[in-house]
Scaffold this active site. Sequence first.
Site, mmCIF file in Angstrom:
data_model
loop_
_atom_site.group_PDB
_atom_site.id
_atom_site.type_symbol
_atom_site.label_atom_id
_atom_site.label_comp_id
_atom_site.label_asym_id
_atom_site.label_seq_id
_atom_site.Cartn_x
_atom_site.Cartn_y
_atom_site.Cartn_z
ATOM 1 N N LYS A 77 46.397 91.384 73.857
ATOM 2 C CA LYS A 77 47.221 90.262 74.336
ATOM 3 C C LYS A 77 48.515 90.775 74.985
ATOM 4 O O LYS A 77 48.873 90.369 76.080
ATOM 5 C CB LYS A 77 47.597 89.326 73.172
ATOM 6 C CG LYS A 77 46.423 88.735 72.434
ATOM 7 C CD LYS A 77 46.872 87.806 71.316
ATOM 8 C CE LYS A 77 47.656 88.470 70.190
ATOM 9 N NZ LYS A 77 46.901 89.493 69.432
ATOM 10 N N ARG A 80 50.151 80.294 66.683
ATOM 11 C CA ARG A 80 49.225 80.985 65.785
ATOM 12 C C ARG A 80 48.732 80.090 64.674
ATOM 13 O O ARG A 80 47.948 80.536 63.835
ATOM 14 C CB ARG A 80 49.981 82.141 65.135
ATOM 15 C CG ARG A 80 49.611 83.510 65.627
ATOM 16 C CD ARG A 80 50.571 84.453 64.945
ATOM 17 N NE ARG A 80 50.070 85.765 64.846
ATOM 18 C CZ ARG A 80 50.387 86.739 65.701
ATOM 19 N NH1 ARG A 80 51.154 86.501 66.731
ATOM 20 N NH2 ARG A 80 49.922 87.943 65.515
ATOM 21 N N ARG A 89 47.361 103.074 68.524
ATOM 22 C CA ARG A 89 48.496 102.470 69.239
ATOM 23 C C ARG A 89 49.841 103.080 68.839
ATOM 24 O O ARG A 89 50.143 103.234 67.658
ATOM 25 C CB ARG A 89 48.549 100.968 68.971
ATOM 26 C CG ARG A 89 49.826 100.356 69.534
ATOM 27 C CD ARG A 89 49.806 98.880 69.573
ATOM 28 N NE ARG A 89 49.699 98.270 68.264
ATOM 29 C CZ ARG A 89 49.568 96.978 68.077
ATOM 30 N NH1 ARG A 89 49.519 96.159 69.107
ATOM 31 N NH2 ARG A 89 49.477 96.483 66.867
ATOM 32 N N ARG A 124 53.631 101.173 64.597
ATOM 33 C CA ARG A 124 54.124 99.991 63.902
ATOM 34 C C ARG A 124 53.750 100.052 62.423
ATOM 35 O O ARG A 124 52.627 100.410 62.089
ATOM 36 C CB ARG A 124 53.520 98.726 64.533
ATOM 37 C CG ARG A 124 54.241 98.300 65.780
ATOM 38 C CD ARG A 124 53.556 97.209 66.547
ATOM 39 N NE ARG A 124 52.994 96.131 65.762
ATOM 40 C CZ ARG A 124 52.408 95.059 66.294
ATOM 41 N NH1 ARG A 124 52.334 94.937 67.615
ATOM 42 N NH2 ARG A 124 51.906 94.115 65.544
ATOM 43 N N ARG A 151 46.279 91.244 58.337
ATOM 44 C CA ARG A 151 46.475 90.523 59.609
ATOM 45 C C ARG A 151 45.170 89.900 60.085
ATOM 46 O O ARG A 151 45.166 88.812 60.639
ATOM 47 C CB ARG A 151 47.043 91.483 60.673
ATOM 48 C CG ARG A 151 48.524 91.762 60.458
ATOM 49 C CD ARG A 151 48.952 93.020 61.181
ATOM 50 N NE ARG A 151 48.818 92.932 62.615
ATOM 51 C CZ ARG A 151 48.763 93.996 63.413
ATOM 52 N NH1 ARG A 151 48.825 95.211 62.894
ATOM 53 N NH2 ARG A 151 48.670 93.846 64.708
HETATM 54 P P1 AP5 Z 1 47.968 95.288 72.421
HETATM 55 O O1 AP5 Z 1 48.069 94.798 73.835
HETATM 56 O O2 AP5 Z 1 49.194 95.787 71.755
HETATM 57 O O3 AP5 Z 1 47.203 94.208 71.524
HETATM 58 P P2 AP5 Z 1 47.712 92.827 70.921
HETATM 59 O O4 AP5 Z 1 46.582 91.868 71.005
HETATM 60 O O5 AP5 Z 1 49.008 92.429 71.562
HETATM 61 O O6 AP5 Z 1 47.882 93.278 69.422
HETATM 62 P P3 AP5 Z 1 49.040 93.038 68.366
HETATM 63 O O7 AP5 Z 1 48.678 93.906 67.202
HETATM 64 O O8 AP5 Z 1 50.395 93.212 68.973
HETATM 65 O O9 AP5 Z 1 48.812 91.544 68.034
HETATM 66 P P4 AP5 Z 1 49.248 90.813 66.781
HETATM 67 O O10 AP5 Z 1 48.944 89.424 67.217
HETATM 68 O O11 AP5 Z 1 48.639 91.229 65.515
HETATM 69 O O12 AP5 Z 1 50.776 91.245 66.601
HETATM 70 P P5 AP5 Z 1 52.154 90.547 67.025
HETATM 71 O O13 AP5 Z 1 53.037 91.605 67.502
HETATM 72 O O14 AP5 Z 1 51.940 89.349 67.876
HETATM 73 O O15 AP5 Z 1 46.838 96.439 72.435
HETATM 74 C C1 AP5 Z 1 46.537 97.153 71.247
HETATM 75 C C2 AP5 Z 1 46.297 98.632 71.612
HETATM 76 O O16 AP5 Z 1 45.101 98.721 72.395
HETATM 77 C C3 AP5 Z 1 47.404 99.287 72.454
HETATM 78 O O17 AP5 Z 1 47.506 100.626 72.089
HETATM 79 C C4 AP5 Z 1 46.892 99.163 73.907
HETATM 80 O O18 AP5 Z 1 47.389 100.222 74.736
HETATM 81 C C5 AP5 Z 1 45.382 99.286 73.684
HETATM 82 N N1 AP5 Z 1 44.583 98.508 74.635
HETATM 83 C C6 AP5 Z 1 44.816 97.243 75.071
HETATM 84 N N2 AP5 Z 1 43.828 96.843 75.890
HETATM 85 C C7 AP5 Z 1 42.932 97.870 75.941
HETATM 86 C C8 AP5 Z 1 41.684 98.067 76.613
HETATM 87 N N3 AP5 Z 1 41.151 97.105 77.399
HETATM 88 N N4 AP5 Z 1 41.040 99.226 76.437
HETATM 89 C C9 AP5 Z 1 41.547 100.204 75.634
HETATM 90 N N5 AP5 Z 1 42.737 100.098 74.986
HETATM 91 C C10 AP5 Z 1 43.410 98.936 75.138
HETATM 92 O O19 AP5 Z 1 52.654 89.994 65.603
HETATM 93 C C11 AP5 Z 1 53.102 90.863 64.595
HETATM 94 C C12 AP5 Z 1 53.549 90.068 63.378
HETATM 95 O O20 AP5 Z 1 54.651 89.199 63.734
HETATM 96 C C13 AP5 Z 1 52.514 89.130 62.754
HETATM 97 O O21 AP5 Z 1 51.646 89.810 61.862
HETATM 98 C C14 AP5 Z 1 53.424 88.121 62.051
HETATM 99 O O22 AP5 Z 1 53.943 88.650 60.841
HETATM 100 C C15 AP5 Z 1 54.555 87.949 63.035
HETATM 101 N N6 AP5 Z 1 54.288 86.886 64.014
HETATM 102 C C16 AP5 Z 1 54.137 87.058 65.353
HETATM 103 N N7 AP5 Z 1 53.901 85.879 65.952
HETATM 104 C C17 AP5 Z 1 53.912 84.939 64.986
HETATM 105 C C18 AP5 Z 1 53.709 83.533 64.987
HETATM 106 N N8 AP5 Z 1 53.443 82.849 66.111
HETATM 107 N N9 AP5 Z 1 53.781 82.877 63.785
HETATM 108 C C19 AP5 Z 1 54.060 83.530 62.632
HETATM 109 N N10 AP5 Z 1 54.245 84.873 62.564
HETATM 110 C C20 AP5 Z 1 54.165 85.575 63.728
#
Ligand code: AP5
Length: 221
Positions: free
Chosen positions: A13, A88, A127, A160, A171
């Site tokens: 994402k 979410r 990552r 992270r 998660r």
């Molecule tokens: P990446 O693009 O970083 O993936 P992502 O889907 O953004 O993954 P996240 O782990 O960031 O999502 P998340 O939803 O768990 O975490 P968030 O930060 O939102 O890609 C992942 C890896 O793969 C990278 O190394 C990239 O280079 C690689 N990659 C990407 N595409 C690729 C491809 N096609 N081929 C190969 N490699 C590839 O949330 C973190 C925490 O914040 C949550 O757990 C929660 O505690 C809190 N939080 C955030 N939002 C909310 C909310 N709305 N409500 C409540 N709590 C929240």
Amino acid sequence: MYIIFLGAPGAGKGTQAANVARELNLAHVATGDLFRQAMEAETELGTQVGAHVARGTLVPDELTIRVVLERLAAPDCARGVILDGFPRTQAQAKALDRALAEQFKSIDRVIYIKITEAELLRRLSQRWVCRNCQAPYNIVNSPSESEGKCDKCGGELYQRPDDTPQAVKKRLEVYFSETAPLIDYYTAAGKLVEIDGEGGIDKVSRRIMAVIREESRARRA
Ligand code: AP5
């Protein structure tokens, strides 16, 4: 234009939302990035969210909704926004719908990036992210040019704390119980487009841009 990126942790994402925001010159609002930046800066918000983020549980809806609605009121969001990691939960989705409706706006598209569990576990274990601008790198497929440093801002790269196997497991549980039901919510609203998230970053990017160009054409027609 208001576009939501939905998908499991590690689906891509953040990577794809940043590309689309750059391409369309729209603001990229990522709740995970907002929370991690607050934690790094040790602000009051950082203290409130720190334990949730580290454990892999969700930050409470009320706080998350307040943070996002404040961010959406900023001038750089006036032309539209790419939302990454929000909403979410159903409560967040409904609060967003209400807030946009008050301004006679609505969500245009929800891009749901689908990948297998095996692939997301592989991606999360490889990552590294920039401590400063949160740009993600994959140490195998898309490493930074200078080891340990961000290509975009020169910031330090780190793993992270919520990418540990234990936090990733949590998660994923939270994703399936709280967030995956939004797939039905936005399908019922006629907004959801499923994108195959397997394959390289550029390949996935092309699939997403094709959908967004189609959406832009439909809006102009
Ligand atoms: P990446 O693009 O970083 O993936 P992502 O889907 O953004 O993954 P996240 O782990 O960031 O999502 P998340 O939803 O768990 O975490 P968030 O930060 O939102 O890609 C992942 C890896 O793969 C990278 O190394 C990239 O280079 C690689 N990659 C990407 N595409 C690729 C491809 N096609 N081929 C190969 N490699 C590839 O949330 C973190 C925490 O914040 C949550 O757990 C929660 O505690 C809190 N939080 C955030 N939002 C909310 C909310 N709305 N409500 C409540 N709590 C929240």
